[in-house]
Design a protein around this motif. Structure first.
Motif: not given
Length: 364
Positions: A169-183
């Motif tokens: 479940f933790a690995t799955h959550l790591q694949g879901i974006p939450a904040i994207a400010l790049a670059p």
């Protein structure tokens, strides 16, 4: 001889027993979570985000109502009496005179400078004191943190609900974006990184998000120069410039001489003060209506503007999460939850069988 044989047998048995005790236990068989179960997990995460957004929106509205009440009260107690007083108007007229001496024939430059001064006074007399209790910047930060806390609470129950291993479940959550400010990419954060940060504002991407939103259009709390307040200040500036141009007292002074003109000017000033005091209730009522209308316009923008309002942080994070889950959530989900299957060593995971209806749905 039989005794020796018995001793040898006993020794062999003891050695075998020791060897068996030292043998490491076999690892548990891996748990394979069905694809349909992951879709149900994603659907629950999506729903949790929407529920947290609803709670955060109500919380933001309550805080904004409190902020508006404090601003109204401060305007009534401090700004309106200051602005409508006779001596303030005289002071503003003197400033117009000074501006005109420096601006020459550029009337718009005079209006703009006085409008800026009035905006600064409104900021100093009303918005800054109220900000010590509550401000749009503070509301945005509190609302965003509430959203994250509510989402974290909802996520804690999803893995046990479908018997999904915690590490998966933790690995799955790591694949879901939450904040994207790049670059740069260092200003991005996954859902796992966001909800596992404690305190929330220790997460670098979260801090960068709040800072960027507060800097938008000068920051959510620095709106006194925006259209509504600026328009009111410019209207007032134009009226004061027109008053200064008429300058009855100044004309009389120039005609009768310096000393006599001064006396006459003081008399006219006293008379004007009495007249303005009688007109003051009407003037204050008009100012109150105009000021509140301008403030309400900005208040509504702060509440509903998705990019720079008090819910901008919530909208960014929820948009990233729900956007990242959209493809999974839109796929058909089995009515009954599919529990994880255990694969024994040497076996191949069994692929989910797809019905003809599901195949047609995917093709369509």
């Amino acid at each position: 001889m039989s005794l020796l044989r018995a001793l040898i047998v006993a020794l062999l048995v003891a050695l075998v027993g020791c060897a068996s005790r030292e043998r490491p236990p076999a690892p548990p068989p891996p748990v394979v979570v069905a694809e349909s179960t992951w879709r149900q997990v994603d659907s629950d995460i999506f729903a949790a985000s929407q529920e947290a957004t609803g709670e955060a929106t109500g919380y933001a509205r309550d805080l904004m109502q409190r902020w508006r009440g404090l601003v109204y009260q401060r305007s009534e107690d401090e700004f309106i009496p200051w602005f409508s007083s006779y001596w303030t108007r005289q002071w503003l007229t003197m400033k117009v005179t000074w501006y005109q001496l420096n601006a020459g024939d550029e009337k718009e430059a005079v209006v703009d400078r006085l409008a800026l001064y009035l905006q600064e006074q409104y900021q100093e007399r009303v918005l800054d004191p109220v900000a010590k209790q509550v401000s749009p910047d503070w509301i945005m930060a509190q609302t965003t943190q509430l959203y994250v806390r509510l989402l974290r609470e909802q996520l804690q129950g999803i893995a046990p609900r479908y018997a999904v291993p915690v590490d998966q479940f933790a690995t799955h959550l790591q694949g879901i974006p939450a904040i994207a400010l790049a670059p740069p990419a260092s200003l991005d954060a996954s859902l796992y990184q966001l909800v596992s940060a404690e305190p929330i504002d220790s997460q670098p991407a979260y801090v960068a998000l709040v800072e960027r939103l507060q800097q938008a259009r000068g920051g959510p709390g620095d709106w006194s120069a925006d259209a509504g307040i600026s328009s009111l200040a410019r209207q007032t500036s134009k009226s004061l410039v027109a008053e200064r141009s008429r300058g009855v007292a100044g004309t009389v002074s120039s005609m009768v001489g310096r000393v006599a003109g001064t006396v006459i000017s003081l008399g006219i000033a006293g008379f004007s003060a009495l007249v303005r005091e009688n007109e003051r209730p009407k003037m204050e009522a008009q100012l109150r209506n105009n000021l509140n209308a301008a403030f309400d316009e900005e208040w509504l923008d702060l509440l509903h503007n998705p990019a720079s309002g008090v819910l901008a942080g919530v909208n960014h994070i929820a948009g990233q999460i729900e956007g990242g889950l959209a493809d999974s959530v839109l796929q058909p989900v089995d009515v009954e939850p599919v529990l994880p299957t255990v694969v024994m060593p040497g076996e191949q995971p069994r692929q989910d069988e797809k019905s003809d209806d599901e195949t047609l749905y995917r093709l369509w």
